[in-house]
Motif scaffolding. Structure first.
Motif, PDB file in Angstrom:
ATOM      1  N   ALA A  51      -2.973  -0.563  -4.664  1.00  0.00           N
ATOM      2  CA  ALA A  51      -3.412  -1.412  -5.770  1.00  0.00           C
ATOM      3  C   ALA A  51      -2.127  -2.046  -6.339  1.00  0.00           C
ATOM      4  O   ALA A  51      -2.347  -3.174  -6.685  1.00  0.00           O
ATOM      5  N   ASN A  52      -1.133  -1.478  -6.628  1.00  0.00           N
ATOM      6  CA  ASN A  52      -0.113  -2.115  -7.189  1.00  0.00           C
ATOM      7  C   ASN A  52       0.518  -3.047  -6.615  1.00  0.00           C
ATOM      8  O   ASN A  52       1.056  -4.211  -7.004  1.00  0.00           O
ATOM      9  N   SER A  53       0.678  -2.672  -5.149  1.00  0.00           N
ATOM     10  CA  SER A  53       1.287  -3.507  -4.191  1.00  0.00           C
ATOM     11  C   SER A  53       0.490  -4.974  -4.130  1.00  0.00           C
ATOM     12  O   SER A  53       0.917  -6.422  -4.242  1.00  0.00           O
ATOM     13  N   LEU A  54      -0.937  -4.799  -4.009  1.00  0.00           N
ATOM     14  CA  LEU A  54      -1.680  -6.081  -4.035  1.00  0.00           C
ATOM     15  C   LEU A  54      -1.700  -6.841  -5.538  1.00  0.00           C
ATOM     16  O   LEU A  54      -1.823  -8.185  -5.529  1.00  0.00           O
ATOM     17  N   ILE A  55      -1.631  -5.993  -6.671  1.00  0.00           N
ATOM     18  CA  ILE A  55      -1.251  -6.692  -7.717  1.00  0.00           C
ATOM     19  C   ILE A  55       0.061  -7.526  -8.033  1.00  0.00           C
ATOM     20  O   ILE A  55       0.309  -8.506  -8.174  1.00  0.00           O
ATOM     21  N   ASP A  56       1.148  -6.968  -7.320  1.00  0.00           N
ATOM     22  CA  ASP A  56       2.360  -7.677  -7.325  1.00  0.00           C
ATOM     23  C   ASP A  56       2.314  -8.922  -6.505  1.00  0.00           C
ATOM     24  O   ASP A  56       2.876  -9.776  -6.826  1.00  0.00           O
ATOM     25  N   MET A  57       2.022  -8.641  -5.168  1.00  0.00           N
ATOM     26  CA  MET A  57       1.950  -9.624  -4.205  1.00  0.00           C
ATOM     27  C   MET A  57       0.998 -10.628  -4.443  1.00  0.00           C
ATOM     28  O   MET A  57       1.225 -12.113  -3.920  1.00  0.00           O
ATOM     29  N   ARG A  58      -0.080 -10.402  -4.878  1.00  0.00           N
ATOM     30  CA  ARG A  58      -1.123 -11.320  -4.778  1.00  0.00           C
ATOM     31  C   ARG A  58      -1.948 -11.595  -6.077  1.00  0.00           C
ATOM     32  O   ARG A  58      -2.693 -12.638  -6.245  1.00  0.00           O
ATOM     33  N   GLY A  59      -1.447 -10.883  -6.924  1.00  0.00           N
ATOM     34  CA  GLY A  59      -2.566 -11.045  -8.479  1.00  0.00           C
ATOM     35  C   GLY A  59      -3.846 -10.952  -8.329  1.00  0.00           C
ATOM     36  O   GLY A  59      -4.507 -11.799  -8.864  1.00  0.00           O
ATOM     37  N   ILE A  60      -4.173 -10.061  -7.797  1.00  0.00           N
ATOM     38  CA  ILE A  60      -5.737  -9.980  -7.484  1.00  0.00           C
ATOM     39  C   ILE A  60      -6.690  -9.556  -8.473  1.00  0.00           C
ATOM     40  O   ILE A  60      -7.795  -9.783  -8.705  1.00  0.00           O
ATOM     41  N   GLU A  61      -5.891  -9.062  -9.747  1.00  0.00           N
ATOM     42  CA  GLU A  61      -6.755  -8.984 -11.135  1.00  0.00           C
ATOM     43  C   GLU A  61      -6.802 -10.369 -11.764  1.00  0.00           C
ATOM     44  O   GLU A  61      -7.886 -10.543 -12.556  1.00  0.00           O
ATOM     45  N   THR A  62      -6.318 -11.671 -10.991  1.00  0.00           N
ATOM     46  CA  THR A  62      -6.635 -12.808 -11.647  1.00  0.00           C
ATOM     47  C   THR A  62      -7.314 -13.669 -10.829  1.00  0.00           C
ATOM     48  O   THR A  62      -7.700 -14.833 -11.007  1.00  0.00           O
ATOM     49  N   VAL A  63      -7.951 -13.331  -9.691  1.00  0.00           N
ATOM     50  CA  VAL A  63      -8.672 -13.990  -8.705  1.00  0.00           C
ATOM     51  C   VAL A  63     -10.162 -13.654  -8.818  1.00  0.00           C
ATOM     52  O   VAL A  63     -10.645 -12.370  -8.411  1.00  0.00           O
ATOM     53  N   LEU A  64     -11.011 -14.608  -9.048  1.00  0.00           N
ATOM     54  CA  LEU A  64     -12.565 -14.375  -9.315  1.00  0.00           C
ATOM     55  C   LEU A  64     -13.189 -14.517  -7.815  1.00  0.00           C
ATOM     56  O   LEU A  64     -12.645 -15.304  -6.890  1.00  0.00           O
ATOM     57  N   LEU A  65     -14.457 -13.788  -7.628  1.00  0.00           N
ATOM     58  CA  LEU A  65     -15.058 -14.013  -6.617  1.00  0.00           C
ATOM     59  C   LEU A  65     -16.407 -14.511  -6.716  1.00  0.00           C
ATOM     60  O   LEU A  65     -17.201 -13.822  -7.536  1.00  0.00           O
ATOM     61  N   ILE A  66     -16.852 -15.702  -6.283  1.00  0.00           N
ATOM     62  CA  ILE A  66     -18.245 -16.440  -6.682  1.00  0.00           C
ATOM     63  C   ILE A  66     -18.732 -16.632  -5.237  1.00  0.00           C
ATOM     64  O   ILE A  66     -18.055 -17.402  -4.496  1.00  0.00           O
ATOM     65  N   LYS A  67     -19.968 -15.936  -5.083  1.00  0.00           N
ATOM     66  CA  LYS A  67     -20.463 -16.289  -3.771  1.00  0.00           C
ATOM     67  C   LYS A  67     -20.816 -17.613  -3.434  1.00  0.00           C
ATOM     68  O   LYS A  67     -20.551 -18.366  -2.204  1.00  0.00           O
ATOM     69  N   ASN A  68     -21.350 -18.407  -4.457  1.00  0.00           N
ATOM     70  CA  ASN A  68     -21.880 -19.905  -4.088  1.00  0.00           C
ATOM     71  C   ASN A  68     -20.757 -20.889  -4.331  1.00  0.00           C
ATOM     72  O   ASN A  68     -20.268 -20.675  -5.444  1.00  0.00           O
TER      73      ASN A  68
END
Length: 1022
Positions: free
Chosen positions: A605-622
């Motif tokens: 989790a920490n690596s994905l937060i550091d490398m991609r910032g997954i906490e700031t990317v939203l997922l919207i299906k439509n």
């Protein structure tokens, strides 16, 4: 009924003469009263026996007699005579039954109830046996006589009373009677001892050797021994079965005994449990204190470690600041060099531009001068050609005659007209063929464009097919091993990582691939998350750079040079995930990538937060909703971008479509993916087949059109040649001039003027040439100056290019160092917050420790050493309380439980002892029976020999001879007798047989196991 002495045998002399007195007495028996039986004591000089003699017998309600007896017998031979029905057989039957014989042995009935007189409820038999001398049976109990009384009921049951001489009842057990009979050697079921009328008839009338053998076996008691042996063996087998049953029962009893023992011990230990409960409470009180102290020590250790780490973070911050200053200094130095080069380049640029303009002007002037020179040169050449033509014409005119050429001119004009018509026709054909050529060229060009387009489309489809086939193979492999979805070498690489970690080559075991460590909460977002994370799904995490180098070395073994390797992320491993609550994007309807994933490993989790910032990317299906959220209005706070279910990437002002249509790594429904891919592969193959057919058709069209084009071009060339030849021919005919009379003087004047013009043009040409040479030298000089300045500028540019690269690297390094500094600042801030929190927790724990210690002293004033934890003690206390409650609730009286336990234990021990005893008995019995059977066989052989000896002796005393053969295997006995003398003893034999058939004989029998001989009385009934 004991063994007679050998002197009791008749001598041969006596055997030869029948006794007349006996025959006469036998004839008189029929004249006596039927209701009276008389008893005569045979006089003998034999010594009377002291034990086993039947002294008297008395019957009541037995058979058909209400009262019979008492009859007293002599010590030796007794004869019972009387009419039929007088009671002779009743006496003999009463002796058999009264001494314990079976009803069947009497040949008078099958049940004892048949011996009770009709109309009566019971029958009684009383027999008195002599019991004197040294061989007396329990003389001190019974005295000189033993009275055997038997009571037979109407239902067939019987009871015994064994009385002493005085009439005292000593025993009522049949076993006691059997013991007495065995002691006196009385055998009521032995035909030698008691020979009934039916048995004598059967013996004398039977010719069956097997019956004789059976009689021999009964007479010698061998049959009884054999039956006893069989009975013992059957009993042994039954005993074995009982032992097996006993062992099964023993297991059950042991279980019951253990249950009873457990209940007993639980009852017995109830007070102990209460004492233990109190002690456990004391331990619990101080265990809580111990745990709080341990927690305090752990918190203090954590604070100390945290302070050390804070110091290390400060040092790292300083080191990071030093590296940042160095990087900024390096960046500034490179930037200064670039600025210096740029200034120098800028300083030379105006001069370079001026020189370039000068070169351009010089080139233009030179080109103009060259044009003037070429124009003068062409004019001079034209004038010289005209001069040559004038001179030639003048010469021709001078030589020509005045001959008339009119007919030839008309013929030429006619031919010229025909040739012009021909040229027109050919030109029309040329135009038509040219149009066909253009049409064929256009068709070929169109087909080639179509061929190129379809070929490119085929290559794209084939590339897609190969990609789908590779993905299909990876999916099929991933059905057995999910890790193969991240690459065919991943399982082997992970095994190598595990092996290296076991050998201690890694500080911390690397984590990866990251895609295998995450799980989707919503499978529909698989493509969106793959589009977001991309290559990070195949990446690995290492704790430090040393681990990274080891992992790089391992990867070289599985990834060949030139192929892409998974990314390696170097970051210190932490057991807790970053707190990103203040940095994460939030939307009430749509999750971030971090929330859409289930991540068990904090490192991932920490690596994905550091490398991609997954906490700031939203997922919207439509897609339309994603555009509305990100572009039509202000994006949510902290949200940088969003991804749709189709994998499209949406920014605030941009929108990028995804190149992929399905997820590669995170799909859960592998079978569905495989099915879709197989269908797509089949569709792609069919599409390639159709494209190849189309290409084949296009190639055929192109070849056909190229053939037509080649033919048209060939025809076109032929028409061109024909037109060119015809036009040449026309020109030649037109150039033929008629000889006319021309003024030669005029032509000469023109020639003179032409020469003057030639001199003037030649002069101008010389001037233009000099000017051109001059301008050329100026142009070359300007070009040299421009090349020199341009060379210097290029040299400066060449110096600037590597500096620009260095500047970019330095800029990246500065950014990295700034990012590293921010990282350490955040870690330091977070660490200090945690450290302060630990200090506050330490203060609270110290207060809690004081309270717990106060409570513990109230429970147990003296501190005790506790080795168990509070949780274990709490479980033990609860378990002990439940056990005590259960004991109170389930168990009854203590004495009853102890009694049940003692009974169960005694039953178990008793049965166990019996089983052991029976096992030993069976083992001993097997040994004894083996020995007894051998003895039985040996004894049977001895009896056979003795019987033969007695038989031969008896026959020899009576002047007979005979033979007796025993076959023990077939169980047969054959007897043959012959006379030794010629005189007849018929009367004796007939008298002897008549005496046997008309009465019964109770005589002596040899008791096989006993070697002693005892005189007894003998009873004969007639």
């Amino acid at each position: 009924m004991a063994k007679r002495k050998e002197e009791n045998f008749f001598s041969p002399e006596n055997a030869k003469r029948p006794r007349q007195e006996e025959l006469e007495d036998f004839d008189k028996d029929g004249d006596e009263d039927e209701g009276t039986a008389s008893f005569t004591n045979g006089a003998s000089t034999l010594t009377a026996a002291e034990v086993g003699i039947i002294e008297s017998i008395q019957l009541r309600n037995f058979m058909c007699h209400s009262m019979l007896g008492p009859f007293k017998f002599g010590s030796n031979v007794n004869f019972v005579v009387g009419n039929n029905g007088s009671g002779k057989s009743a006496v003999l039957t009463a002796l058999i039954v009264g001494l314990g014989g079976k009803a069947v042995a009497t040949n008078r009935g099958s049940s004892l109830k048949g011996f009770v007189k009709d109309g009566q409820n019971s029958a009684d038999i009383s027999i008195t046996l002599r019991n004197r001398g040294d061989d007396a049976y329990k003389a001190n109990v019974y005295g000189n006589s033993i009275i055997v009384q038997q009571h037979i009921s109407m239902d067939g049951s019987r009871s015994y009373k064994l009385k002493s001489e005085t009439g005292t009842v000593v025993s009522t057990r049949k076993e006691e009677l059997i013991a007495i009979l065995d002691h006196f050697n009385i055998q009521v079921d032995n035909p030698v001892s008691v020979l009934t009328q039916e048995m004598s008839k059967q013996f004398l009338q039977s010719k069956n050797e097997g019956d004789k053998y059976k009689f021999f076996m009964k007479a010698t008691q061998l049959e009884q021994m054999k039956e006893d042996y069989s009975y013992i063996m059957e009993t042994k087998e039954r005993t074995k079965e009982q032992i097996n049953q006993g062992e099964e029962r023993l297991t059950e009893l042991k279980r019951q005994c253990l249950e009873k023992e457990e209940r007993f011990q639980s009852i017995a230990g109830l007070s102990t449990m209460k004492t233990n409960l109190e002690y456990l409470k004391h331990e619990m009180a101080w265990a809580v204190v111990n745990e709080i102290e341990k927690q305090l020590n752990a918190i203090r250790d954590n604070i100390r470690i945290g302070e050390d780490r804070a110091a290390r973070l400060d040092r790292k911050m300083e080191e990071q600041q030093v590296r940042l200053n160095e990087a900024e200094k390096k960046y500034k130095d490179i930037q200064d060099k670039l600025e210096k080069i740029s200034q120098e380049t800028d300083a030379r640029t105006p001069e370079c531009l001026a020189l370039k303009a000068d070169v351009t002007a010089r080139k233009r002037a030179y080109n103009e001068a060259e044009v003037l020179y070429n124009r003068s040169l062409n004019e001079y050449r034209a004038l010289r050609k005209d001069d040559e033509q004038l001179c030639k014409r003048i010469e021709e005119l001078k030589k020509s005659t005045d001959q008339s050429l009119e007919p030839e001119r008309l013929e030429r004009q006619k031919k010229i007209s025909w040739l012009k018509e021909k040229v027109k026709v050919l030109q029309d054909q040329e135009g038509s063929v040219n149009q066909e050529i253009e049409q064929f060229q256009q068709a070929i060009e169109k087909d080639k464009e179509e061929h190129t387009r379809i070929k490119r489309e085929e290559l794209d489809v084939r590339h897609t097919l190969n990609y789908n086939q590779r993905q299909l193979k990876e999916l099929k492999d991933s059905k057995t091993d999910r890790l193969k979805r991240f690459g065919p070498n991943v399982p082997a690489l992970l095994e190598a990582i595990d092996d290296a970690y076991r050998r201690g080559r890694f500080t911390c075991k690397p984590v990866g691939p990251l895609g295998a460590c995450i799980h989707l909460r919503d499978p529909e977002l698989a493509l969106a998350i793959e589009s977001c994370l991309k290559g990070l799904l195949q990446a690995y995490c290492c704790h430090n750079h040393a681990d990274e180098r080891v992992l790089q070395a391992l990867m070289k073994k599985f990834y060949s040079p030139g192929t892409s390797r998974p990314q390696i992320i170097v970051s210190e491993f932490r057991n807790e995930m970053y707190d990103v609550r203040h940095k994460a994007a939030y939307h009430p309807e749509f999750p971030t990538v971090l929330k859409a994933l289930e991540i068990d490993n904090a490192v991932v989790a920490n690596s994905l937060i550091d490398m991609r910032g997954i906490e700031t990317v939203l997922l919207i299906k439509n897609n339309s909703v994603a555009r509305a959220v990100m572009q039509s209005q202000k994006p949510p706070k902290n949200c940088r971008e969003a991804f749709t279910a189709d994998g499209d990437q949406v920014f605030e002002e941009r929108y990028y479509s995804s190149e992929h249509t399905r997820p590669k790594f995170l799909s859960r429904d592998v079978d569905s993916e495989i099915s879709d891919l197989e269908n797509e592969v089949e569709n792609k193959k069919a599409q390639i087949s159709n494209l190849q057919q189309h290409l084949s058709a296009l190639e055929k069209d192109i070849k056909r059109n190229e053939e037509f084009l080649r033919r048209c071009q060939l025809h076109y060339k032929e028409l061109k040649v024909k037109i060119r030849k015809t036009i040449s021919e026309i020109r030649e005919l037109e150039n033929i001039e008629e000889h006319q009379s021309v003024d030669i003087a005029t032509l000469e004047d023109e020639a003179q003027e032409n020469k003057i013009k030639m001199k003037m043009v030649e002069k101008n040409m010389e001037q233009h040439k000099e000017n051109m040479e001059y301008l050329k030298s100026l142009k070359i000089e300007a070009e040299n100056k421009y090349d020199a300045i341009k060379l210097k500028i290029n040299q400066l540019s060449e110096l600037a290019d590597p500096l620009k690269d260095e500047l970019n690297l330095a800029d990246s390094e500065v950014d990295n160092q700034k990012r590293g500094k921010r990282h350490y600042e955040e870690k330091q801030k977070e660490h200090l917050d945690t450290l302060n929190k630990k200090r506050r927790e330490l203060d609270m724990k110290e207060k809690e420790l004081e309270e717990k210690m106060s409570q513990a002293r109230q429970i147990c004033p003296e501190r005790i050493e506790v080795k168990k934890s509070a949780s274990i003690l709490d479980k033990e206390i609860n378990r002990l309380r439940q056990k005590i409650q259960a004991e109170h609730a389930s168990h009854g009286d203590r004495e009853e439980i102890m009694r049940q336990y003692q009974e169960a234990r005694e039953t178990y021990l008793d049965l166990d002892n019996k089983v052991r005893t029976l096992k030993r008995f069976i083992k001993l019995l097997e040994e004894i029976m083996t020995h007894r059977y051998k003895t039985y066989q040996q004894f049977r052989r001895c009896l056979t020999l003795r019987c033969k000896l007695y038989f031969d002796n008896l026959l020899s005393q009576r002047a007979y001879c005979g033979k007796m053969n025993f076959d023990h295997k077939n169980e047969t006995l054959s007897i043959s007798v012959s006379f030794l003398h010629s005189y007849s003893i018929l009367n004796y034999v007939q008298h002897y047989r008549k005496s046997i058939f008309s009465g019964h004989v109770v005589g002596s029998q040899e008791r096989i196991p006993k070697e002693r001989s005892t005189p007894c009385n003998c009873l004969c009934t007639y």
